[in-house]
Design an enzyme around this catalytic site. Sequence first.
Site, PDB file in Angstrom:
ATOM      1  N   MET A   1      -8.590   1.913   5.572  1.00 28.15           N
ATOM      2  CA  MET A   1      -8.464   0.452   5.522  1.00 28.15           C
ATOM      3  C   MET A   1      -9.825  -0.233   5.405  1.00 28.15           C
ATOM      4  O   MET A   1     -10.037  -1.304   5.954  1.00 28.15           O
ATOM      5  CB  MET A   1      -7.746  -0.073   6.780  1.00 28.15           C
ATOM      6  CG  MET A   1      -6.332   0.462   6.906  1.00 28.15           C
ATOM      7  SD  MET A   1      -5.494  -0.036   8.425  1.00 28.15           S
ATOM      8  CE  MET A   1      -6.128   1.155   9.597  1.00 28.15           C
TER       9      MET A   1
ATOM     10  N   LYS B   1       4.861  -4.895   4.437  1.00 29.67           N
ATOM     11  CA  LYS B   1       4.392  -6.231   4.071  1.00 29.67           C
ATOM     12  C   LYS B   1       5.444  -6.896   3.203  1.00 29.67           C
ATOM     13  O   LYS B   1       5.980  -6.282   2.285  1.00 29.67           O
ATOM     14  CB  LYS B   1       3.090  -6.113   3.280  1.00 29.67           C
ATOM     15  CG  LYS B   1       1.900  -5.831   4.141  1.00 29.67           C
ATOM     16  CD  LYS B   1       0.660  -6.514   3.568  1.00 29.67           C
ATOM     17  CE  LYS B   1      -0.533  -6.350   4.483  1.00 29.67           C
ATOM     18  NZ  LYS B   1      -1.294  -5.135   4.222  1.00 29.67           N
TER      19      LYS B   1
ATOM     20  N   ASP C   1       8.129   1.800   5.829  1.00 35.72           N
ATOM     21  CA  ASP C   1       6.966   1.002   5.456  1.00 35.72           C
ATOM     22  C   ASP C   1       6.892   0.831   3.954  1.00 35.72           C
ATOM     23  O   ASP C   1       7.681   1.389   3.212  1.00 35.72           O
ATOM     24  CB  ASP C   1       5.693   1.732   5.889  1.00 35.72           C
ATOM     25  CG  ASP C   1       5.406   1.502   7.360  1.00 35.72           C
ATOM     26  OD1 ASP C   1       6.106   0.686   7.969  1.00 35.72           O
ATOM     27  OD2 ASP C   1       4.476   2.156   7.875  1.00 35.72           O
TER      28      ASP C   1
HETATM   29  N1  SAH Z   1      -0.688   6.500   8.723  1.00 40.01           N
HETATM   30  C1  SAH Z   1      -1.393   6.481   7.462  1.00 40.01           C
HETATM   31  C2  SAH Z   1      -2.499   5.466   7.430  1.00 40.01           C
HETATM   32  C3  SAH Z   1      -2.018   4.059   7.509  1.00 40.01           C
HETATM   33  S1  SAH Z   1      -3.306   2.893   7.409  1.00 40.01           S
HETATM   34  C4  SAH Z   1      -1.927   7.879   7.174  1.00 40.01           C
HETATM   35  O1  SAH Z   1      -1.881   8.744   8.055  1.00 40.01           O
HETATM   36  O2  SAH Z   1      -2.365   8.129   6.070  1.00 40.01           O
HETATM   37  C5  SAH Z   1      -3.324   2.507   5.695  1.00 40.01           C
HETATM   38  C6  SAH Z   1      -4.589   3.039   5.070  1.00 40.01           C
HETATM   39  O3  SAH Z   1      -4.440   4.402   4.756  1.00 40.01           O
HETATM   40  C7  SAH Z   1      -4.953   2.390   3.752  1.00 40.01           C
HETATM   41  O4  SAH Z   1      -5.633   1.169   3.948  1.00 40.01           O
HETATM   42  C8  SAH Z   1      -5.864   3.426   3.166  1.00 40.01           C
HETATM   43  O5  SAH Z   1      -7.138   3.389   3.727  1.00 40.01           O
HETATM   44  C9  SAH Z   1      -5.191   4.701   3.615  1.00 40.01           C
HETATM   45  N2  SAH Z   1      -4.285   5.208   2.591  1.00 40.01           N
HETATM   46  C10 SAH Z   1      -2.954   5.307   2.642  1.00 40.01           C
HETATM   47  N3  SAH Z   1      -2.470   5.868   1.520  1.00 40.01           N
HETATM   48  C11 SAH Z   1      -3.529   6.133   0.743  1.00 40.01           C
HETATM   49  C12 SAH Z   1      -3.703   6.728  -0.529  1.00 40.01           C
HETATM   50  N4  SAH Z   1      -2.644   7.174  -1.251  1.00 40.01           N
HETATM   51  N5  SAH Z   1      -4.953   6.857  -1.022  1.00 40.01           N
HETATM   52  C13 SAH Z   1      -6.018   6.448  -0.322  1.00 40.01           C
HETATM   53  N6  SAH Z   1      -5.917   5.880   0.886  1.00 40.01           N
HETATM   54  C14 SAH Z   1      -4.697   5.721   1.424  1.00 40.01           C
END
Ligand code: SAH
Length: 494
Positions: free
Chosen positions: A170, A55, A33
């Site tokens: 998100m 993306k 990803d």
């Molecule tokens: N599978 C991932 C989540 C994917 S959805 C997990 O377990 O973390 C993507 C969302 O994750 C983003 O829109 C945001 O809300 C959150 N996210 C991912 N990385 C982040 C980061 N470094 N800081 C804050 N939010 C994060």
Amino acid sequence: MTVYLVGAGPGDPGLMTARALELIALADVIIHDRLIPVSALDGARADAQLIYAGKQGGGEQVPQAEITRLLVEHGRVADIVVRLKGGDPFVFGRGGEEAEALVEAGIDFQVVPGVTAGIAASAYAGIPVTHRDLASSVAFLTGHEDPDKPGSALDWAALAAFPGTLVVYMGVRHLQAIAARLIAAGRAADEPAAVVQSGTLPGQRTLVATLATIAARASEARIGAPAIAIFGPVTALHGQLRWLERRPLHGVSVAVTRAREQGSRLAERLQALGAAVILAPVIRTKSLPGPPPDLGSYDLICFTSPTGVEALFERLDAAGLDARAFPGSERTRVAAIGPATARALAARGIRADIVPAQAVGEALAEALAGLPVARALVARAREARDVVPESLRAHGAEVDVVAVYETVVEPLDEQTLEAVAGTDYITFTAASTVRNFLAAAGGAQAWLARGSARPRVVSIGPVTSAELRAQGLSPDIEAQSHDIDGLVDALVSA
Ligand code: SAH
């Protein structure tokens, strides 16, 4: 043939699991990803096939059906396929759907959990998602959908009544609507709320407000993705527990114009204080070909860098020789300047007999001073210091110094130059780094002609400052003590 659904954690490479690193190193194919740590793929095999499935240029996501198709296609033929996802694969990562597709296709799979953003960004913001006095439960929800859209999958009344911390993934885009929904459904408007942007990364930012005000505050502060929102009394603890953002150089970016060992030590120090470090490695090492020395004629062989070890082995290899060219250990001792050099030797099957604790010439010279040495070989860089050979000679040894490599200035690529130009500070640790950097940047004129937001120039001392001025670049800050510690102090108090 197995597909591994692997979590890469929230961004800080240090939060990748040991299992994730191990599988990345073994994988034949890695389908990854966008939101994975920058260095996540560094350990992949050189011949591994890396497929990007995030993306595209910030635009359309590779469609999920296409990702699933890729997983099945590669899962049928490759031994080890790693599907690498940000955070945890089963937390808002569509890992569940991918696992289902693999079951359907009859392909073996395993899941490697990752540190999920909701937990990690909260922790790095100093917000404990549960707390003995403040929250006995925590819920993770997605804010992906517009809550005002009919048929929302979330039960807002239940969430408003939820007795614990809410962590919203998100949710930046719909933050206003989400907060309004919760308040309308009965959640306290003055409940403490936080957003954490780029959690665990050098650019991490946290805002704390109330449920009623958080969306406006976040948009004022231009909080953008990736960010999580956290609702609940625990968010008020950020002020007291903000350990990461409290570090003296948090949020500050610094370019380090690398001068070998010195540069990486500076980078480590700055990172430990919270800075985002951009390395501008303007010098590169280049092996100098030549005949291999007759190793059997020495009773001491010294290496003063890992590169020196590699370059000597290149010479042996070119002459059709290998580690057997080293005489037995009872006749010849091998010395390494420090642990990294000793490791490079060990990788070639040679155990160093002498390794000083501190990797500097003086320490090696001291460690060698007591040995009876008649003939010594020092394999090293062309432009190295003479501490070790001089000390050996002073103790009566005949010393051959063989320059097996040299360092050359290499132009910086456009991407690195842009990154350096965008930092807050650029540091120079020696007059030579000034010359090398400007040569690599295409000259002082070209460097100065770049954008208006140039980084402030930090010099280690008067000699470096004089060189900067001579080149037409005036130092903004000069360290009071002319060493790495002094340079770090100057940045901390800047
Ligand atoms: N599978 C991932 C989540 C994917 S959805 C997990 O377990 O973390 C993507 C969302 O994750 C983003 O829109 C945001 O809300 C959150 N996210 C991912 N990385 C982040 C980061 N470094 N800081 C804050 N939010 C994060």
